[in-house]
Design a protein around this motif. Structure first.
Motif, PDB file in Angstrom:
ATOM      1  N   VAL A  33     -19.560  -8.563  13.147  1.00 19.62           N
ATOM      2  CA  VAL A  33     -19.586  -9.985  13.761  1.00 19.62           C
ATOM      3  C   VAL A  33     -21.007 -10.538  14.060  1.00 19.62           C
ATOM      4  O   VAL A  33     -21.488  -9.959  15.060  1.00 19.62           O
ATOM      5  CB  VAL A  33     -18.489 -10.431  14.740  1.00 19.62           C
ATOM      6  CG1 VAL A  33     -18.581 -12.206  14.985  1.00 19.62           C
ATOM      7  CG2 VAL A  33     -16.931 -10.078  14.143  1.00 19.62           C
ATOM      8  N   TYR A  34     -21.692 -11.397  13.421  1.00 20.08           N
ATOM      9  CA  TYR A  34     -23.004 -11.951  13.667  1.00 20.08           C
ATOM     10  C   TYR A  34     -22.930 -13.168  14.633  1.00 20.08           C
ATOM     11  O   TYR A  34     -21.965 -14.018  14.410  1.00 20.08           O
ATOM     12  CB  TYR A  34     -23.550 -12.476  12.330  1.00 20.08           C
ATOM     13  CG  TYR A  34     -24.790 -13.007  12.406  1.00 20.08           C
ATOM     14  CD1 TYR A  34     -25.869 -12.422  12.637  1.00 20.08           C
ATOM     15  CD2 TYR A  34     -24.906 -14.371  12.494  1.00 20.08           C
ATOM     16  CE1 TYR A  34     -27.375 -12.986  12.604  1.00 20.08           C
ATOM     17  CE2 TYR A  34     -25.957 -15.123  12.523  1.00 20.08           C
ATOM     18  CZ  TYR A  34     -27.352 -14.458  12.744  1.00 20.08           C
ATOM     19  OH  TYR A  34     -28.526 -15.166  12.787  1.00 20.08           O
ATOM     20  N   SER A  35     -23.828 -13.213  15.429  1.00 20.97           N
ATOM     21  CA  SER A  35     -23.980 -14.432  16.246  1.00 20.97           C
ATOM     22  C   SER A  35     -25.374 -14.634  16.516  1.00 20.97           C
ATOM     23  O   SER A  35     -26.389 -13.804  16.626  1.00 20.97           O
ATOM     24  CB  SER A  35     -23.036 -14.225  17.543  1.00 20.97           C
ATOM     25  OG  SER A  35     -23.766 -13.283  18.315  1.00 20.97           O
ATOM     26  N   ASP A  36     -25.895 -15.840  16.578  1.00 19.16           N
ATOM     27  CA  ASP A  36     -27.315 -16.376  17.055  1.00 19.16           C
ATOM     28  C   ASP A  36     -27.241 -16.984  18.198  1.00 19.16           C
ATOM     29  O   ASP A  36     -26.781 -18.153  18.434  1.00 19.16           O
ATOM     30  CB  ASP A  36     -27.632 -17.266  15.907  1.00 19.16           C
ATOM     31  CG  ASP A  36     -29.212 -17.391  15.929  1.00 19.16           C
ATOM     32  OD1 ASP A  36     -29.702 -17.209  16.848  1.00 19.16           O
ATOM     33  OD2 ASP A  36     -29.706 -18.392  14.860  1.00 19.16           O
ATOM     34  N   GLU A  37     -28.016 -16.472  19.083  1.00 22.85           N
ATOM     35  CA  GLU A  37     -27.928 -16.848  20.764  1.00 22.85           C
ATOM     36  C   GLU A  37     -29.525 -17.039  20.892  1.00 22.85           C
ATOM     37  O   GLU A  37     -30.400 -15.983  21.128  1.00 22.85           O
ATOM     38  CB  GLU A  37     -27.334 -15.846  21.516  1.00 22.85           C
ATOM     39  CG  GLU A  37     -26.056 -15.732  21.116  1.00 22.85           C
ATOM     40  CD  GLU A  37     -25.325 -14.627  22.169  1.00 22.85           C
ATOM     41  OE1 GLU A  37     -25.931 -14.318  23.338  1.00 22.85           O
ATOM     42  OE2 GLU A  37     -24.068 -14.147  21.751  1.00 22.85           O
ATOM     43  N   ASN A  38     -29.896 -18.357  21.052  1.00 17.81           N
ATOM     44  CA  ASN A  38     -31.442 -18.623  21.314  1.00 17.81           C
ATOM     45  C   ASN A  38     -32.301 -17.782  20.289  1.00 17.81           C
ATOM     46  O   ASN A  38     -33.326 -17.246  21.001  1.00 17.81           O
ATOM     47  CB  ASN A  38     -31.623 -18.239  22.851  1.00 17.81           C
ATOM     48  CG  ASN A  38     -30.896 -18.861  23.917  1.00 17.81           C
ATOM     49  OD1 ASN A  38     -30.566 -19.973  23.659  1.00 17.81           O
ATOM     50  ND2 ASN A  38     -30.432 -18.193  24.878  1.00 17.81           N
TER      51      ASN A  38
ATOM     52  N   SER B 256     -22.224  -7.623  16.549  1.00 18.63           N
ATOM     53  CA  SER B 256     -20.956  -6.832  17.227  1.00 18.63           C
ATOM     54  C   SER B 256     -20.074  -6.410  16.698  1.00 18.63           C
ATOM     55  O   SER B 256     -20.070  -6.919  15.475  1.00 18.63           O
ATOM     56  CB  SER B 256     -20.848  -7.582  18.769  1.00 18.63           C
ATOM     57  OG  SER B 256     -20.105  -8.780  18.324  1.00 18.63           O
ATOM     58  N   VAL B 257     -19.073  -5.564  17.218  1.00 24.52           N
ATOM     59  CA  VAL B 257     -18.089  -4.942  16.514  1.00 24.52           C
ATOM     60  C   VAL B 257     -16.909  -5.307  17.095  1.00 24.52           C
ATOM     61  O   VAL B 257     -16.693  -5.299  18.100  1.00 24.52           O
ATOM     62  CB  VAL B 257     -18.193  -3.330  16.269  1.00 24.52           C
ATOM     63  CG1 VAL B 257     -16.902  -2.849  15.673  1.00 24.52           C
ATOM     64  CG2 VAL B 257     -19.706  -3.028  15.611  1.00 24.52           C
TER      65      VAL B 257
ATOM     66  N   PHE C 171     -19.816 -11.150   9.262  1.00 24.11           N
ATOM     67  CA  PHE C 171     -18.632 -12.190   9.610  1.00 24.11           C
ATOM     68  C   PHE C 171     -19.182 -13.090  10.721  1.00 24.11           C
ATOM     69  O   PHE C 171     -19.756 -12.605  11.685  1.00 24.11           O
ATOM     70  CB  PHE C 171     -17.252 -11.630   9.644  1.00 24.11           C
ATOM     71  CG  PHE C 171     -16.818 -10.771   8.468  1.00 24.11           C
ATOM     72  CD1 PHE C 171     -16.267 -11.231   7.414  1.00 24.11           C
ATOM     73  CD2 PHE C 171     -17.214  -9.435   8.368  1.00 24.11           C
ATOM     74  CE1 PHE C 171     -15.797 -10.536   6.396  1.00 24.11           C
ATOM     75  CE2 PHE C 171     -16.757  -8.473   7.386  1.00 24.11           C
ATOM     76  CZ  PHE C 171     -15.988  -9.220   6.305  1.00 24.11           C
ATOM     77  N   THR C 172     -18.682 -14.184  10.822  1.00 27.24           N
ATOM     78  CA  THR C 172     -18.752 -15.296  11.860  1.00 27.24           C
ATOM     79  C   THR C 172     -17.581 -15.519  12.240  1.00 27.24           C
ATOM     80  O   THR C 172     -16.524 -15.942  11.611  1.00 27.24           O
ATOM     81  CB  THR C 172     -19.794 -16.377  11.542  1.00 27.24           C
ATOM     82  OG1 THR C 172     -18.972 -17.180  10.358  1.00 27.24           O
ATOM     83  CG2 THR C 172     -21.034 -15.837  11.199  1.00 27.24           C
ATOM     84  N   LYS C 173     -17.245 -15.766  13.769  1.00 29.90           N
ATOM     85  CA  LYS C 173     -16.223 -16.306  14.045  1.00 29.90           C
ATOM     86  C   LYS C 173     -16.177 -17.861  14.204  1.00 29.90           C
ATOM     87  O   LYS C 173     -17.058 -18.469  14.553  1.00 29.90           O
ATOM     88  CB  LYS C 173     -15.890 -15.635  15.493  1.00 29.90           C
ATOM     89  CG  LYS C 173     -16.888 -16.060  16.564  1.00 29.90           C
ATOM     90  CD  LYS C 173     -16.685 -15.240  18.010  1.00 29.90           C
ATOM     91  CE  LYS C 173     -17.878 -15.698  18.949  1.00 29.90           C
ATOM     92  NZ  LYS C 173     -17.519 -15.099  20.422  1.00 29.90           N
TER      93      LYS C 173
END
Length: 249
Positions: free
Chosen positions: A7-12, A18-19, A96-98
């Motif tokens: 799972v992909y996330s963009d923070e700043n 993360s899995v 993937f993105t949540k």
């Protein structure tokens, strides 16, 4: 075996992958695993949504597999493991993105991971190993079989390439030999008839002399006219006849 989902996330402006693991109740829970944490500087972002993945328990359609189903916009629905295996074999990485507003996560959006063009081959190899290991795309036995099949397929291709290379080398060697070999000129046998002083033909069993065939350039040499040839032969016959008469007298 529970499914592992990247799972992909963009923070700043920092890229995190993360899995998440599928739980027994059909929801996805986050783990502490971040397999690509040291390689985040080589990530450029993700593509637009290309599909989604849904939990096994919340899938309304019956499937042959018992893992979450990926609905790809450019293909048929597949098991998440089958989908990721096919894409990683083509060196394409999917994440993937949540959803933004969600309590119990039962599905994700599908995106292709974009890497920076400056990434080296060594880092690409490391990224692929970390990606496969974290998601457990193959068990230890499956991965071993997969590597053996890959080596066998590669060996067959290399063997065919080697055979083609040998044939090319042999053809090139034959061509070189034909160029370095002394030229063989087609020759023809000619029988010669020697004339004595009286111009009387005396056939002899002379050895056959091999004369090289005339060059094609001789075709363009000027030829004597037929009338001139006849006059020369007539004059030669008259001289021989006169010499013959003188001797008889």
């Amino acid at each position: 075996m529970p499914a592992h989902i990247p799972v992909y996330s963009d923070e700043n402006n920092l890229h995190y992958i993360s899995v998440f693991v599928e739980e027994s109740d059909g929801t996805f829970k986050r783990t502490q695993s971040e397999p690509l944490r040291l390689l985040r500087d080589n990530i450029d972002g993700i593509s637009i949504s290309q599909g989604n993945v849904i939990s096994t328990k919340f899938d309304k359609n019956s499937r042959r597999w018992k893992t979450p189903t990926v609905s790809f916009h450019y293909g048929r629905p597949q098991s998440i493991y089958q989908f990721l295996r096919e894409k990683i074999a083509a060196n394409r990485y999917y994440v993937f993105t949540k959803p933004n507003l969600s309590g119990r996560i039962i599905q994700f959006s599908l995106h292709e991971l974009r890497l920076k063009p400056s990434i080296s081959q060594q880092k690409l190899k490391l990224l692929k190993e970390k990606y496969v290991e974290a998601l457990e795309l193959w068990t230890a036995e499956q991965y071993k079989i997969h590597q053996q099949q890959k080596k066998a397929a590669g060996g067959g291709i290399k063997a065919r390439q080697q055979r083609l290379l040998e044939k090319k080398k042999q053809a090139l060697q034959k061509l070189k030999d034909s160029h370095h070999r002394p030229g063989t000129v087609q020759q023809r046998a000619e029988d010669f008839i020697r004339y004595d002083n009286l111009s009387i033909a005396i056939p002899e069993n002379l050895p056959v002399r091999q004369n090289p065939k005339k060059s094609p350039l001789s075709i363009f040499r000027p030829r004597k006219s037929k009338k001139l040839t006849e006059s020369v032969e007539r004059e030669r016959d008259n001289q021989a006849y006169q010499r013959f008469i003188i001797k008889l007298e």
